[in-house]
Enzyme design. Structure first.
Site, PDB file in Angstrom:
ATOM      1  CE  LYS A 162      -3.837  -0.367   2.449  1.00 31.15           C
ATOM      2  NZ  LYS A 162      -4.263  -0.895   3.727  1.00 31.15           N
TER       3      LYS A 162
ATOM      4  NE  ARG B 229      -5.448   3.211   3.646  1.00 33.16           N
ATOM      5  CZ  ARG B 229      -5.240   3.438   2.526  1.00 33.16           C
ATOM      6  NH1 ARG B 229      -4.762   4.317   1.871  1.00 33.16           N
ATOM      7  NH2 ARG B 229      -5.877   2.535   1.557  1.00 33.16           N
TER       8      ARG B 229
ATOM      9  N   GLY C  37      -8.312  -6.912   4.735  1.00 33.68           N
ATOM     10  CA  GLY C  37      -9.029  -7.204   5.664  1.00 33.68           C
ATOM     11  C   GLY C  37      -8.346  -7.959   6.965  1.00 33.68           C
TER      12      GLY C  37
ATOM     13  CG  MET D 152      -2.789  -7.273   9.621  1.00 30.02           C
ATOM     14  SD  MET D 152      -0.848  -6.828   9.363  1.00 30.02           S
ATOM     15  CE  MET D 152      -1.129  -6.316   7.532  1.00 30.02           C
TER      16      MET D 152
ATOM     17  NE  ARG E   9      -5.952  -5.058  -3.220  1.00 30.16           N
ATOM     18  CZ  ARG E   9      -6.463  -5.028  -2.251  1.00 30.16           C
ATOM     19  NH1 ARG E   9      -5.813  -4.844  -0.831  1.00 30.16           N
ATOM     20  NH2 ARG E   9      -7.599  -5.177  -1.953  1.00 30.16           N
TER      21      ARG E   9
ATOM     22  CG  HIS F  53     -14.653 -10.698   3.882  1.00 27.60           C
ATOM     23  ND1 HIS F  53     -14.892 -12.145   4.284  1.00 27.60           N
ATOM     24  CD2 HIS F  53     -13.141 -10.339   4.338  1.00 27.60           C
ATOM     25  CE1 HIS F  53     -13.943 -12.656   4.669  1.00 27.60           C
ATOM     26  NE2 HIS F  53     -12.855 -12.078   5.068  1.00 27.60           N
TER      27      HIS F  53
ATOM     28  CB  SER G 251      11.188 -43.403 -11.901  1.00 26.43           C
ATOM     29  OG  SER G 251      10.022 -42.764 -11.546  1.00 26.43           O
TER      30      SER G 251
ATOM     31  CB  CYS H 232       6.513 -41.622 -10.756  1.00 27.43           C
ATOM     32  SG  CYS H 232       7.284 -42.814  -9.503  1.00 27.43           S
TER      33      CYS H 232
ATOM     34  CE1 TYR I 172       9.059 -39.152 -15.671  1.00 28.15           C
ATOM     35  CE2 TYR I 172      11.068 -39.574 -16.706  1.00 28.15           C
ATOM     36  CZ  TYR I 172      10.403 -40.247 -15.985  1.00 28.15           C
ATOM     37  OH  TYR I 172      10.415 -41.500 -15.601  1.00 28.15           O
TER      38      TYR I 172
HETATM   39  P1  ADP Z   1      -7.718  -2.371   3.809  1.00 28.93           P
HETATM   40  O1  ADP Z   1      -6.152  -2.845   3.672  1.00 28.93           O
HETATM   41  O2  ADP Z   1      -8.379  -3.308   4.675  1.00 28.93           O
HETATM   42  O3  ADP Z   1      -8.375  -2.257   2.468  1.00 28.93           O
HETATM   43  P2  ADP Z   1      -7.325   0.404   4.037  1.00 28.93           P
HETATM   44  O4  ADP Z   1      -5.993   0.865   4.682  1.00 28.93           O
HETATM   45  O5  ADP Z   1      -7.090   0.372   2.518  1.00 28.93           O
HETATM   46  O6  ADP Z   1      -7.772  -1.120   4.724  1.00 28.93           O
HETATM   47  O7  ADP Z   1      -8.524   1.441   4.429  1.00 28.93           O
HETATM   48  C1  ADP Z   1      -9.731   0.779   4.917  1.00 28.93           C
HETATM   49  C2  ADP Z   1     -10.864   1.798   3.955  1.00 28.93           C
HETATM   50  O8  ADP Z   1     -10.557   3.270   4.389  1.00 28.93           O
HETATM   51  C3  ADP Z   1     -10.545   1.941   2.516  1.00 28.93           C
HETATM   52  O9  ADP Z   1     -11.679   1.752   1.968  1.00 28.93           O
HETATM   53  C4  ADP Z   1      -9.759   2.981   2.274  1.00 28.93           C
HETATM   54  O10 ADP Z   1     -10.290   3.735   1.000  1.00 28.93           O
HETATM   55  C5  ADP Z   1     -10.453   4.087   3.182  1.00 28.93           C
HETATM   56  N1  ADP Z   1      -9.405   4.982   3.813  1.00 28.93           N
HETATM   57  C6  ADP Z   1      -8.078   4.896   3.970  1.00 28.93           C
HETATM   58  N2  ADP Z   1      -7.458   6.098   4.265  1.00 28.93           N
HETATM   59  C7  ADP Z   1      -8.197   7.098   3.789  1.00 28.93           C
HETATM   60  C8  ADP Z   1      -8.163   8.276   3.804  1.00 28.93           C
HETATM   61  N3  ADP Z   1      -6.885   9.026   4.183  1.00 28.93           N
HETATM   62  N4  ADP Z   1      -8.940   9.122   3.486  1.00 28.93           N
HETATM   63  C9  ADP Z   1     -10.364   8.506   3.287  1.00 28.93           C
HETATM   64  N5  ADP Z   1     -10.791   7.012   3.135  1.00 28.93           N
HETATM   65  C10 ADP Z   1      -9.403   6.483   3.542  1.00 28.93           C
HETATM   66 MG    MG Z   2      -7.752  -1.082   1.124  1.00 29.71          MG
END
Ligand code: ADP
Ligand code: MG
Ligand code: MG
Length: 904
Positions: free
Chosen positions: A30, A100, A109, A111, A344, A464, A787, A857, A877
């Site tokens: 990220k 984040r 989802g 962490m 990503r 999710h 083999s 094998c 192989y």
């Molecule tokens: P995950 O890795 O679980 O997707 P994120 O760090 O991407 O967690 O963030 C969770 C949510 O919060 C995402 O929808 C992201 O776009 C939003 N978000 C994160 N940082 C900001 C920010 N600075 N302003 C607005 N929304 C944010």
């Molecule tokens: Mg995210």
């Protein structure tokens, strides 16, 4: 010389960044991509990233920071405040940030992330004054208390949800967005009370205190159980930790001109080259993926805000041209202005993998090498996954009871359960399970892993459930809003149908259709085309598969054979790309019909004459099987293993069958029982089996060799090329091999004379007894091929049997504090031990016989990580079960690319 001060914090903002997308190891995916997007001029809210190295230090040093980190964070915060012209938690112009998580490998989802940090009773007033939007400010504050309470302090989130629901109920509103500013303040009062009750302290009002507490929580979340389990399940190893991204907030919840969304640059389910996304107006953060409201498709944004829509479409191609792969992005619109929050490489189905990569090669965006290197070989098997039987749907006139979103492809049919725990329990009992939830959360992973299919009533294509199911290759229908699930009663109602726990349901992950009944599942499109039940031109999936396999064939050097024991398996294996048979187990032919009778007679024979009589009955059957197999192979080599298992395995062990056998053979039941018990062994895997049978009863070997060679001659007479390879199992001492080879050669010479015709053949051995590996140079003087039987070799080298190891091997591999073996050594070759034997035996073998043909094998022949190792050792192989052949071919091509790279 002064030591260079270590750097732990990397800034991004205003078109410049300290980091790049190449620095994923220390900035996390990220953070690295936020830096990269900033540098290429995309609108990213500024911020900074605390490195994974700091997290590694924190984990290793009793949750303390490395020296200088705290100061560096404060310096970067000051820089951010200057850039934004605002101050964290200020009473006049407050800056709010998100905190984040983000590791080098994406762990969606797993962490934690906290939004709107910096809000306090004073700064919330400033935010109201500044934005002139009290409702928005209070909504942000209540979200912050909830996330901070949950993530940082571990307050159960259902407590907050209940309080929110209570307020909604008391004012008769059903959506969050319907709550007024006053209602939200009431929510906050209740939230603060909950916070105090669970933590024993008041909600922190010092923003710097909030910031470091949140940072700690993110660092800490790296080692929570969920994250550890996720890394283990997804084979994510060797990472330092998570980075922490501190980023200025933008607001999607500022009213109807604001919103938030997620998008893929191509379709993650089919791979189609079209922009694909979902958004919600007046929403923040996770609202889209959490399934709070059902989101709208991206095309509808064109009507809501055409400029922003066009900007997103432009960014879509900027990103693909920059990253050369399909991207998965998060964005937020604040009062009509677009911000990018994440990009990503998109997770996708295997169908989408094939289509996107083939298309991108055609578009000139990537090379064939890159396409091949990316497609996850571990997922490749899903191409052959079953689908619902449409014929049976048509014939029975079955109608879908409702339709949700086609979130993850594949057909599934099974019994419904409403919790992950129950699903796991029922699957363990051998039931086909369909997991039905309102929406899944990371706690449901275990249940999803065992389910045949997953259904949710809320949430979109990027929820999710959808994301995780696609990753697992588990069919999923999400957002089936007409399902009314009652989790307490364990029932669901849908359009007049009522289903209870354990009732049958079938789902079609390709269309989103749900049926309230059991439907047979049948083979995938590719398998149908290969079987001739579907035209190639009718299946675009097959066409992409074929083009992609063309790239694979150009790149791979390692041969891929199949383990096949019947003409049918052989046919399918060849269709799937097998270049020969690496293991044909003759004993599998002995079961069924009167064959088993003949072999039992052979086993119960009291002398050579009786034994030869029984063997004479078996000869034509074996010869016929070999002929049919050789014909399917059209000149590809066929390695036939002579009789291997302990004879005891062929005898009946229940009274009725013994009785029947006695009757047919004209002997007494006692005689049968007596012979059976005389064959009993304490340790059959180390007993009277393999070449030991051929040495004590050479007539068995003679019959089998005769069947192989006569079959080969018959096939050659039909004008079809044929290459039999006779394989002697379980040799441990070269003298055993010499003995067997001599008997075989006598038979072969005799047949050539009888028939007045020759065929080419090879005689070789399996290397599966450690002693054979150690003395491979001796054996190779006589053997034309080796083999590696890595199943037996693993059992004997490690000293535990595959069948008895379950009780300790699981913990040996999976317990975080043990991990004596990196992977289950029966699934992935134990490189340091068993692998070393393979490598050594290969070298020893080639030292005395440079032309010796080397293959493997065992089960490992279909495992991508093992294949990479065998490629490195230089085997000719690998051989695996027919449906793993394409996986092995892909893995072999990837191994060849890695080898080429490391030579450079
Ligand atoms: P995950 O890795 O679980 O997707 P994120 O760090 O991407 O967690 O963030 C969770 C949510 O919060 C995402 O929808 C992201 O776009 C939003 N978000 C994160 N940082 C900001 C920010 N600075 N302003 C607005 N929304 C944010
Ligand atoms: Mg995210
Ligand atoms: Mg074996």
């Amino acid at each position: 010389m002064a030591k260079k001060k270590p750097k732990y914090v990397y800034f991004f903002g205003s078109g410049e960044a300290d980091g790049t997308s190449q620095m994923k190891d220390i900035l996390g995916g990220k953070g690295a991509n936020l830096a990269e997007m900033t540098s290429i001029g995309l609108p990213v809210p500024p911020g900074f990233t605390i490195s994974t190295e700091a997290c590694a230090y924190y984990s290793a040093n009793k949750e303390t920071y490395p020296e200088g980190m705290r100061e560096e964070v404060l310096e970067n915060l000051a820089k951010l405040e200057r850039l934004m012209g605002a101050k964290l938690g200020d009473s006049e112009n407050p800056l709010l940030v998100s905190v984040r998580s983000g590791a080098a490998s994406s762990m969606p989802g797993m962490m934690d992330t906290i939004l709107n940090l910096g809000l306090t009773p004073t700064s919330v007033q400033a935010l109201i004054a500044k934005t002139n939007n009290a409702r928005f400010a209070w909504d942000s504050y209540r979200r912050f208390i909830q996330m901070f309470g949950d993530v940082v302090m571990g307050v159960p989130h259902h407590e907050f949800e209940r309080a929110l629901q209570d307020v909604k109920d008391s004012v008769g509103k059903s959506l969050d967005t319907d709550l007024s500013s006053e209602n939200l303040q009431e929510v906050i009062v209740r939230y603060e009370r909950i916070y105090k009750r669970f933590t024993g302290e008041s909600f922190p009002t010092d923003p710097i205190d909030q910031l470091f507490k949140a940072t700690n929580a993110v660092f800490h979340s790296w080692n929570n159980e969920r994250a550890k389990k996720y890394r283990q399940m997804n084979d994510i190893r060797g990472l330092l930790g998570t980075a922490v991204n501190i980023q200025s907030m933008v607001y999607g919840n500022m009213g109807d001109t604001s919103g938030t969304g997620v998008a893929f640059t191509r379709d993650p389910s089919t791979g189609e080259n079209k922009f694909y996304g979902e958004y919600l107006m007046n929403a923040q953060g996770e609202d889209v993926v959490a399934g709070i409201r059902t989101p709208k498709t991206i095309e509808t944004l064109r009507d809501v805000n055409p400029e922003v829509y066009q900007q997103l479409v432009d960014i879509r191609s900027i990103l693909e041209n920059h990253y050369h792969d399909m991207q998965d992005v998060e964005f937020t619109i604040q009062e009509g202005k677009l911000y990018m929050l994440q990009t990503r490489n998109g997770k996708r189905t295997i169908f989408s993998w094939l289509k996107t990569q083939v298309d991108m090669v055609n578009e000139g965006l990537i090379t064939k090498e890159i396409a091949v290197s990316r497609v996850p070989s571990g997922e490749f098997g899903k191409l052959f996954a079953p689908v619902l039987d449409t014929k049976s749907i048509r014939d029975q006139g079955l109608e879908e009871v409702t339709r949700g979103l086609n979130a993850s492809p594949g057909g599934a049919s099974g019994q419904i359960y409403f919790t992950a725990a129950k699903a796991e329990e029922m699957a363990a009992e051998g039931k086909d399970v369909i997991l039905v939830r309102s929406e899944t959360s990371p706690e449901d992973i275990g249940g999803m892993a065992v389910a045949k299919g997953v259904v949710t009533s809320r949430g979109g294509m990027t929820s999710h459930a959808a994301v995780v199911a696609r990753g697992m290759g588990c069919p999923c229908v999400s957002g089936a809003g007409e399902l009314h699930i009652n989790e307490t009663k364990k029932t669901l109602e849908v359009n007049g149908h009522r289903l209870s726990e354990g009732d049958y349901m079938s789902i079609d992950g390709f269309t989103g259709a749900i049926y309230a009944t059991k439907i047979p599942v049948r083979s995938s499109e590719i398998v149908q085309v290969l079987n001739g039940n579907m035209k190639e031109s009718e299946s675009s999936i097959f066409q992409n598969y074929k083009i992609f396999m063309g790239y694979v064939n150009e790149l791979k050097t390692l041969g891929v054979y199949a383990n096949a024991d019947s003409p049918n398996d052989t046919k399918m294996a060849v269709a799937l790309g097998a270049e020969g048979i690496g293991l044909c187990r003759t004993e599998h032919m002995f079961f069924g019909g009167n064959r088993i009778m003949s072999i039992r007679k052979m086993i119960l024979a009291n002398n050579v004459v009786e034994r030869e009589k029984a063997l004479a009955e078996l000869l034509p059957m074996q010869r016929g099987d070999f002929e049919a197999i050789f014909i399917e192979l059209h000149g590809r080599p066929a390695t036939v293993r002579l009789l291997d298992p302990p004879l005891h395995e062929f005898l009946p062990n229940d009274h009725t069958s013994r009785h029947e056998l006695a009757l047919q053979m004209g002997i007494t039941v006692e005689e049968v029982a007596q012979k059976s018990s005389s064959l009993h062994e304490f340790n059959p895997m180390l007993g009277f089996r393999g070449c030991r049978l051929a040495i004590i009863y050479p007539e068995i070997l003679r019959m089998q060799v005769r069947a192989i060679i006569e079959a080969a001659i018959n096939v050659k007479r039909k004008g079809i090329l044929v290459h039999p390879e006779i394989m002697i199992p379980l040799v441990g001492n070269y003298k055993e091999f010499v003995f067997c080879k001599k008997v075989a050669l006598e038979v072969i010479e005799k047949i050539f004379e009888e028939q007045g015709m020759h065929v080419e053949y090879k005689i070789g051995t399996m290397i599966e007894v450690p002693r054979a590996a150690i003395t491979a140079d001796e054996i190779a003087k006589e053997a034309e091929f080796f083999s590696f039987g890595t199943n037996d070799l693993t059992q004997m080298a490690c000293g535990f049997s595959r069948d008895d190891a379950a009780s300790f091997l699981g913990p040996y591999v999976n317990d975080i504090d043990k991990q004596f073996y990196d992977y289950d050594p029966f699934a992935t070759i134990d490189i340091d031990g068993v692998g070393k034997l393979v490598d050594m035996a290969s070298k020893l073998g080639r030292s005395t016989n440079p032309n010796i043909k080397l293959g493997i094998c065992g089960e490992h022949g279909g495992d991508p990580k093992s294949i990479a190792f065998f490629n490195q050792v230089g085997l000719n192989y690998v051989s695996c079960s027919p449906f793993r052949v394409p996986i092995a071919r892909l893995a072999a091509a990837q191994a060849a690319l890695i080898a080429k790279d490391s030579k450079k």
